[in-house]
Design an enzyme around this catalytic site. Structure first.
Site, short mmCIF file in Angstrom:
data_model
loop_
_atom_site.label_atom_id
_atom_site.label_comp_id
_atom_site.label_asym_id
_atom_site.label_seq_id
_atom_site.Cartn_x
_atom_site.Cartn_y
_atom_site.Cartn_z
N GLY A 170 0.90 -1.12 -0.11
CA GLY A 170 0.17 0.02 0.04
C GLY A 170 0.77 1.29 0.00
O GLY A 170 1.76 1.41 0.83
N GLY A 229 -0.69 4.51 -0.34
CA GLY A 229 -1.49 5.51 -0.16
C GLY A 229 -0.90 6.81 0.71
O GLY A 229 0.26 6.97 0.69
N ALA A 246 18.30 1.57 15.76
CA ALA A 246 18.02 0.11 15.79
C ALA A 246 19.37 -0.62 15.63
O ALA A 246 19.24 -1.88 16.07
CB ALA A 246 17.44 -0.12 14.07
N ALA A 265 4.67 -2.68 -3.00
CA ALA A 265 3.36 -3.20 -3.64
C ALA A 265 2.25 -2.08 -3.75
O ALA A 265 1.80 -1.69 -2.66
CB ALA A 265 2.83 -4.70 -3.16
N ARG A 279 -1.12 -0.39 -6.23
CA ARG A 279 -1.93 -0.18 -7.48
C ARG A 279 -1.66 1.11 -8.28
O ARG A 279 -1.25 1.20 -9.40
CB ARG A 279 -3.29 -0.30 -7.19
CG ARG A 279 -3.66 -1.76 -7.18
CD ARG A 279 -5.43 -1.70 -6.69
NE ARG A 279 -5.72 -1.14 -5.60
CZ ARG A 279 -6.80 -1.60 -4.96
NH1 ARG A 279 -7.72 -2.31 -5.54
NH2 ARG A 279 -6.93 -0.94 -3.95
N GLU A 330 1.22 -0.17 16.54
CA GLU A 330 0.94 1.12 17.10
C GLU A 330 0.34 2.16 16.44
O GLU A 330 -0.51 2.79 16.92
CB GLU A 330 2.46 1.56 17.38
CG GLU A 330 2.52 3.19 18.25
CD GLU A 330 2.24 3.02 19.48
OE1 GLU A 330 1.03 3.49 19.92
OE2 GLU A 330 2.89 2.60 20.38
N GLY A 368 -2.70 7.46 15.69
CA GLY A 368 -1.99 7.83 14.78
C GLY A 368 -0.30 7.76 15.31
O GLY A 368 0.13 6.82 15.83
N LYS A 387 -10.67 1.66 18.17
CA LYS A 387 -9.50 2.04 18.73
C LYS A 387 -9.59 1.59 20.28
O LYS A 387 -8.77 1.06 20.70
CB LYS A 387 -9.32 3.34 18.35
CG LYS A 387 -8.82 3.54 16.93
CD LYS A 387 -8.66 5.36 16.64
CE LYS A 387 -8.45 5.33 14.99
NZ LYS A 387 -8.99 7.14 14.75
N GLY A 400 -3.07 11.21 9.46
CA GLY A 400 -1.99 11.86 8.58
C GLY A 400 -1.15 11.19 8.32
O GLY A 400 -0.77 10.08 8.68
#
EC number: 1.1.1.3
Lengths: 440, 440
Positions: free
Chosen positions: A12, A14, A35, A45, A47, A129, A134, A205, A302
């Site tokens: 995704g 978007g 890290a 991946a 569209r 998370e 958000g 949530k 957001g």
């Protein structure tokens, strides 16, 4: 010692997918230093290509399941949203031994128990998370930071659209429909706003937060959900006169009879921090037996705020990837799948206890107040405040009542009886009231 | 699979030690379910028994170093406070391969670099959530929850005594000395309040937060510290008239010239959540490049709130105890001892940029305002607001000025020149102003 990179597949691209891609790319050096190893995007991946993302040199595909089965991927990041395909995608990734990070609240609230069971059997992490509030690290705070506590209650503004509407209704004295239309025009509300304004998104949530708070399985179907579409400018103003602000809250409390799980418009005292959370921002108040009241505030939606939470989960995965599964933080805070505190039942709404704001329209006739007061008294409900507006010839008189805490069942009965009085016009408006103080 | 218990030795059984003892005991079952293994108190070292703690059946000693060398102990919890003995105790425990949990902000701020180096060499954890803002999980949030972000700035109310005094000065229009005396009588302030009201305690905490935020070594000696003892009831009232609240903030910002690290009274806009944090409560606002502004609120001191943070650290230790040290969260958020971002220098105070509130007392004589305005203008400082009180015959006239953002060096020079004017009486009062908005 340099550890090998963690390889991520993003499904995704978007709003949140694009944000995650860009934050991982922009802050790559700092993230690697945190890290102790690089976190690299191995595959994406999507569209439709997000014009804000430069995927040059990165393997791309239009088939999300290619990521779930790609042996070069350590962690699948599910950002496609929705229920069915997302569920299948996540379960496929788990089956292929991949860790999963998701921002999908609906998926976790509805299919979480099944997903965690599968992940536990495979010994992989499922981190989420970003699914609640958000960018606010509230799941980490509740699950780890407050781990010493017996959680007593939590209450949150966990839907930005609803809070945007209520904020503007209050600041500008405007009607719900009017502000909603504006929010839709500005892109703060969806064309079909049901999920947001009717409280379904908030209930997803809240379901997740409650499971983590009390160590119970996810039970979205037990949540009581009431939207803000019937809150009027008149109620907002009356609440203000009484020293309150109306917020759309998700509330969960531990009581002697079980757990409360409810989303509804709520009057809260003006001086509470939650009452001062404006616009699209989110905030969650959490009460622990040791720590007392705490609060977490920030952007609840957001691109980059949500990405902030997704990448924080990736950092946790990078650190825990080599750890034996028994040492990892349990998905829902408490160890033992199926060993949750299931002796804590979810309470039916009529058994909850709260205070109430009531607004009635009465014919201006002697004795009407006495009749209302008698009904309340007979139901064991005591009145904290009462405001009766001055009558204008021939008009209906609004009566505003604030009650002390009582059981919802008694209030339902009282409202039924009040509405049956000949001198009361139309339905009674009822909004619940929470003091959110340390002792309730 | 059942993991063996983690064995804890608590050093110090005062307020925080007693709280830790009691929370670990009372919530033992839930804590074990969260950790996946029991966390047991193996030994307690104290000089005076805390009457609120039942130590029956637990090994006790009056020598804290016995705990540091006891082979039956996995984690030493340092709650004795102070610098020298605490430092020696912690280093001895590390040398004996023990993990350490401490609530000691002074110890970490002043001796942290040395302690972390020793711990890194031994591969043991040193956890210190309780050292900043008591029960608020702000270190975990900043170090892990916001790990995706480049932190831009943070600003916090991190001393409860100072906030208690400022809250009462504002609410009741009282003088500093008056509220301080009351706070001392009520036990909210120490007999010697220097550490709290002069900002030293806040500077310890700010030093720790800044190192975690930016990945720089601890540099307490570089912090600028200014207390609240010179804030007057007059300034509190004038700030209110201008739409501001005075709070004692610890502020750290990343700028192109380096890092700011400063504790001082600060005017902030009334509508900010930080402005609505009252009494002894603490709150920290943190701005990340991805997440935007976030805020964390709760009790910054007290027996059980602080214990909540100590026990959260013990939960982390219990989970990470078997993990290779390379996979653990780095002490100060970024991996690599000595590889911190040391190219980010701490800026001298005269190089910081902020807005200012000035209060002057002028002889009521024509032209005085023009002379003040000329001085400011010649230093490149522009005025945002100006209030001149009506003159009473023969009296000095207070002039209140708010400036736009400017360099501290320019402001120092302007104040020197204003104070040298013949028609200005006494020193100029200067309080810094921060908008704390998303773009500063």
């Amino acid at each position: 010692m340099t550890l090998k990179p963690v390889r991520v597949g993003i499904c995704g691209l978007g709003t949140v997918g694009g944000g995650t891609f860009n934050v991982l790319t922009r802050n790559a050096d700092d993230i690697a230093r945190r890290a102790g190893r690089p976190i690299v995007i191995e595959q994406v991946a999507f569209r439709t290509l997000n014009p804000e993302c430069d995927t040059t040199g990165i393997r791309t595909t239009s088939d999300v399941f290619e990521v779930a089965t790609n042996p070069e991927i350590d962690v699948l990041v599910e950002l496609i949203g929705g229920y069915d395909v997302a569920r299948e995608l996540v379960l496929t990734a788990i089956e292929h031994g991949k860790h999963v990070v998701t921002a999908n609240k609906a998926l976790i609230a509805v299919h979480g128990n099944e997903i965690f069971k599968a992940a536990h059997e495979k010994g992989v992490i499922v981190a989420f998370e970003a699914a609640v509030a958000g960018g606010i690290p509230v799941i980490k705070s509740l699950r780890e930071g407050l781990g010493a506590n017996r959680i007593e209650w939590l209450a949150g503004i966990i839907n930005g659209t609803g809070n945007y509407i209520l904020t503007h209704m209050r600041d500008e004295g405007r009607a719900f429909e009017d502000v909603l239309a504006e929010a839709q025009a500005l892109g703060f509300a969806e064309a079909d706003p049901t999920f947001d304004v009717e409280g379904i998104d908030a209930a997803h949530k809240l379901t997740i937060l409650a499971s983590i708070a009390y160590g119970v399985p996810l039970q979205f179907d037990k949540a009581y959900t009431e939207g803000i579409s019937r809150v009027t400018a008149e109620d907002v103003e009356q609440a203000d006169n009484l020293g309150y602000v109306i917020k759309h809250l998700g509330i969960s409390k531990r009581t002697e009879s079980g757990l409360e799980l409810r989303v509804h418009p709520t009057l809260i005292p003006k001086e509470r921090l939650l009452a001062n959370v404006h616009g699209v921002k989110n905030a969650i108040a959490i009460m622990g037996d040791a720590v007392g009241p705490t609060l977490y505030y920030g952007a609840g939606a957001g691109a980059e705020p949500t990405a902030s939470a997704v990448v924080a989960d990736l950092l946790d995965v990078a650190r825990d990837i080599a750890t034996d599964h028994h040492y990892r933080v349990p998905y829902l805070a408490f160890s033992g799948i199926g060993e949750q505190e299931s002796h804590l039942p979810m309470m039916p709404m009529e058994d909850i206890t709260t205070a109430y704001y009531l607004r009635l329209l009465a014919v201006d006739r002697p004795g009407v107040l006495a009749r209302v007061a008698t009904i309340l008294s007979e139901q064991g409900i005591s009145i904290e405040a009462l405001i009766q507006k001055e009558a204008t010839e021939g008009e209906l008189v609004p009566i505003i009542l604030m009650t002390h805490r009582t059981r919802e069942k008694q209030m339902n009965e009282a409202i039924r009886l009040i509405e049956s009085l000949a001198d009361i016009a139309g339905p009674v408006t009822r909004i619940r009231v929470e003091s959110l103080d340390e002792h309730e």
